[in-house]
Structures are given as structure tokens and as C-alpha cells.
Design an enzyme around this catalytic site. Structure first.
Site, PDB file in Angstrom:
ATOM      1  N   HIS A  91      10.794   8.271  14.101  1.00  0.00           N
ATOM      2  CA  HIS A  91       9.729   7.299  13.822  1.00  0.00           C
ATOM      3  C   HIS A  91       8.379   8.014  13.792  1.00  0.00           C
ATOM      4  CE1 HIS A  91       8.833   2.733  14.111  1.00  0.00           C
ATOM      5  NE2 HIS A  91       7.888   3.327  13.406  1.00  0.00           N
ATOM      6  N   ARG A 142       0.820  -1.216   0.000  1.00  0.00           N
ATOM      7  CA  ARG A 142       0.000   0.000   0.000  1.00  0.00           C
ATOM      8  C   ARG A 142       0.855   1.268   0.000  1.00  0.00           C
ATOM      9  NH1 ARG A 142      -2.719  -3.625   3.219  1.00  0.00           N
ATOM     10  NH2 ARG A 142      -4.968  -3.903   2.848  1.00  0.00           N
ATOM     11  N   ILE A 143       1.836   1.320   0.894  1.00  0.00           N
ATOM     12  CA  ILE A 143       2.632   2.539   1.047  1.00  0.00           C
ATOM     13  C   ILE A 143       3.580   2.731  -0.131  1.00  0.00           C
ATOM     14  CG2 ILE A 143       4.340   3.719   2.472  1.00  0.00           C
ATOM     15  CD1 ILE A 143       3.064   2.281   4.908  1.00  0.00           C
ATOM     16  N   ALA A 196      10.469   2.385   6.761  1.00  0.00           N
ATOM     17  CA  ALA A 196       9.847   1.083   7.023  1.00  0.00           C
ATOM     18  C   ALA A 196      10.222   0.574   8.412  1.00  0.00           C
ATOM     19  CB  ALA A 196      10.243   0.095   5.929  1.00  0.00           C
ATOM     20  N   ARG A 197      11.313  -0.170   8.520  1.00  0.00           N
ATOM     21  CA  ARG A 197      11.814  -0.675   9.793  1.00  0.00           C
ATOM     22  C   ARG A 197      13.334  -0.514   9.823  1.00  0.00           C
ATOM     23  NH1 ARG A 197       7.522  -0.255  11.618  1.00  0.00           N
ATOM     24  NH2 ARG A 197       6.251  -1.729  12.810  1.00  0.00           N
ATOM     25  N   GLU A 203      15.869   2.552  18.871  1.00  0.00           N
ATOM     26  CA  GLU A 203      15.126   3.802  18.940  1.00  0.00           C
ATOM     27  C   GLU A 203      14.837   4.182  20.383  1.00  0.00           C
ATOM     28  OE1 GLU A 203      12.800   3.132  14.662  1.00  0.00           O
ATOM     29  OE2 GLU A 203      11.627   3.262  16.513  1.00  0.00           O
ATOM     30  N   ASP A 242       9.297  -5.483  -5.983  1.00  0.00           N
ATOM     31  CA  ASP A 242       8.529  -5.978  -4.852  1.00  0.00           C
ATOM     32  C   ASP A 242       9.129  -7.277  -4.354  1.00  0.00           C
ATOM     33  OD1 ASP A 242       5.911  -5.464  -3.293  1.00  0.00           O
ATOM     34  OD2 ASP A 242       5.898  -7.614  -3.714  1.00  0.00           O
TER      35      ASP A 242
END
Length: 324
Positions: A279, A152-153, A230-231, A260, A172
Site C-alpha cells: 500500500h 484524477r488518478i 485502488a482498494r 493488510e 468510467d
């Protein structure tokens, strides 16, 4: 029925209470950080709403009443989904709450890096009204922007970039096809070699952890830039530091890091061409409201109907149909 919010750093849980308590469901807020705290404080819970606390096999095995757990957000890297499936616990998340916000933030980071906004702002505030030290600045429309991950993003980011006239290519990791007009699908190696800017939009999994390490950086275009909303652990930060030090890449902008918040002595923070935000890509007033409401609605739907909108694992619902 009892729902326990395992941990939450939001200002309030008013929205969750409005969804659940009107349906006669009891709600409690905890601030668990460890397995032991979860086991001790969440006994008797029929459902959990979770933010960061580690939902491991050990935790779930010690919560015998647990039927469903709903995570604030998209990522499930703090949830042992396989263990939940083995134990018959439905896992769900909220994958559609911050699509516009995260894709907008990634675009903002692209502009900030390429237009050198932080450096120019800092220079003016130091009394230096001078563009020359910050030259050259490239025309964005002449560059190729690569999108890693077309969920989606990633697709929202790609559509917006194409709408601004950018040359956008995409890869992808799950090999999903995209129907976005103007988006060229390429393999990962080609994306690394061709992109002037790469924006990451994949989940953190065993396959994507350290996806951007020395090997990937070595294949990137000289002078290219990296964006990650993302991460944190998708990017190996030691390798990123080496790529910046060697000038293999000319800049990076991260909204997420492996730790974080990062240590203030973290070497990346010394680099002018490194941008970091806390974040925050997910956030808008509207996105936070959606996130809280949808996380609570998923729990309520499963407790009352045995169904969820966004299942992350396959559990048979009350009608014998699989939530997949």
C-alpha cells in the site's frame, strides 16, 4: 476548538500542528482502533482527522461536539458518510495529493509485470544469467491497456500511457466523460475483452466491491494482466487466485489487498507472476507533506469559515451555501 487525530502511522504530526496551533486550535493525537476507543478518547472534539479508525454512526452519535471530519487520503470506505450527513457533520478528504505518485506506481507495476523485472532480478541474484526461462516478453506498445475509473488518478495514468505510445482504452464507473486526446471510451464488457493489461482506479463502494470476481475474470482476454492500486476489496482475491491457477490471466500486481498486511500463507504469495507492494503507491516525501497539510487545512477552514475545499457530503456552510 479541539482537533483530535484519531489514528496516524506517520512519523510525526508536525505539519498538522503547524497549520492548526498557529490558529489557536488545540491538537491531540490518539491511536484509536475500535468504536469504543474512538468514543472514549475523542469526547469533546470539534473536529477529527482520521486515517483508518472506523467512523461509524455509533461513533458520531456519541461525539456531540463533532462538526467536521477530514480523512487522510482519498477513500472514505471507513467513514459512514450518510450518517455524518444525517447528523450535520461535514466530511472531507484529500483527493488530489498523490495523483502523480499512484499513477506512476501503477505504470511501474505494468512494466514490472510485462518486462518480468522481479523474476529476472531474482534469477540473476541466484546466479542464473539467462533470459530464456523467462521468455516470451511482449512489446508493450503493441498491447491494449484498459483503465477502469477515469477520475484524477485514472486520467493521469491514461495520459502517461498514451504519451508513451500505448493504445489506451477507458471505462468510467460513474459515467464521467474524458477529454483526453487519444483515449477511447468503451463499456466495461468491451474493456474486459480487449485489454491486455487492466489498471483499476475506482473508489471502493457497494457497486465496485468485488467488481473483479469470477464473472469479470471469465470475460477478460486470455493471458491478460491486472493492476490494482485502488482498494483491495475491488478485487475478489479467491477469484484472482482461480484466474491465475487456470492461466486465464498471466499475471497480477496489487498495491492493496482486502487484508493488510496479508497472511504470509496467502496462496497468492506463492505465484511468481503475482507482485505485491505494501500500500505504498500513494507515497513520496512531497505527497505525504501535501496530504498532512491539506487534511489539517480542511478542518481549519470549516471551523473558521464553515467551508471546505473537498466536501464529500452536502452540509450547509455558515453563509447558507451548500458544501457539495
Amino acid at each position: 476548538m479541539k482537533v483530535i487525530i484519531t489514528d496516524c502511522d506517520h512519523v510525526s504530526i508536525k505539519i498538522e500542528r503547524q497549520v492548526l496551533e498557529v490558529a489557536g486550535v488545540e491538537v491531540e493525537l490518539k491511536q484509536c482502533r475500535t468504536e469504543e476507543e474512538l468514543i472514549d478518547q475523542c469526547k469533546g472534539a470539534d473536529a477529527l482527522i482520521n486515517q483508518y479508525a472506523p467512523l461509524t454512526r455509533k461513533v458520531m452519535e456519541n461525539l456531540p461536539n463533532l462538526k467536521v471530519l477530514s480523512r487522510y487520503g482519498v477513500g472514505l470506505d471507513n467513514v459512514d458518510v450518510k450518517a455524518a450527513t444525517d447528523l450535520g457533520i461535514q466530511v472531507c478528504n484529500v483527493p488530489d495529493y498523490g495523483v502523480e505518485e499512484v499513477s506512476d506506481h501503477a505504470l511501474a507495476l505494468v512494466f514490472s509485470l510485462l518486462r518480468k523485472i522481479p523474476q529476472l532480478n531474482k534469477s540473476v541474484k541466484e546466479g542464473k544469467w539467462d533470459l530464456n526461462p523467462h521468455m516470451p516478453i511482449r512489446r508493450i506498445r503493441d498491447l491494449t491497456v484498459g483503465v477502469v475509473g477515469l477520475g484524477r488518478i485514472g486520467q493521469a495514468f491514461a495520459r502517461k500511457g498514451i504519451g508513451m505510445g500505448w493504445n489506451v482504452i477507458g471505462y468510467d464507473y460513474s459515467h464521467n466523460e474524458s477529454k483526453i486526446a487519444g483515449l477511447e471510451i468503451v463499456d466495461f464488457e468491451t474493456l474486459l475483452a480487449k485489454s491486455d493489461v487492466i489498471s483499476i482506479h475506482v473508489p471502493l463502494t457497494s457497486e465496485t466491491k468485488n467488481l473483479f470476481a469470477d464473472s469479470a475474470f471469465s470475460k477478460m482476454k486470455d493471458g491478460s494482466m491486472l493492476i490494482n492500486t485502488a482498494r483491495g476489496s475491488i478485487v475478489n482475491e479467491d477469484a484472482l487466485l482461480r484466474a491465475l491457477q487456470s492461466k486465464k490471466i498471466s499475471g497480477a500486481a496489487l498495491d492493496v489487498m482486502s487484508q493488510e498486511p496479508p497472511q504470509l500463507k496467502h496462496s497468492l504469495l506463492n505465484y511468481e507472476q503475482f507482485i505485491v507492494t505494501p500500500h505504498s503507491a500513494w507515497y513520496s516525501v512531497e505527497a505525504e507533506q501535501d496530504l498532512k497539510r491539506k487534511a489539517a487545512e480542511e478542518v481549519l477552514s470549516y471551523l473558521h469559515k464553515g467551508e471546505v475545499r473537498y466536501p464529500a457530503n452536502c452540509i450547509l456552510n455558515k453563509g447558507g451555501k451548500a458544501n457539495v
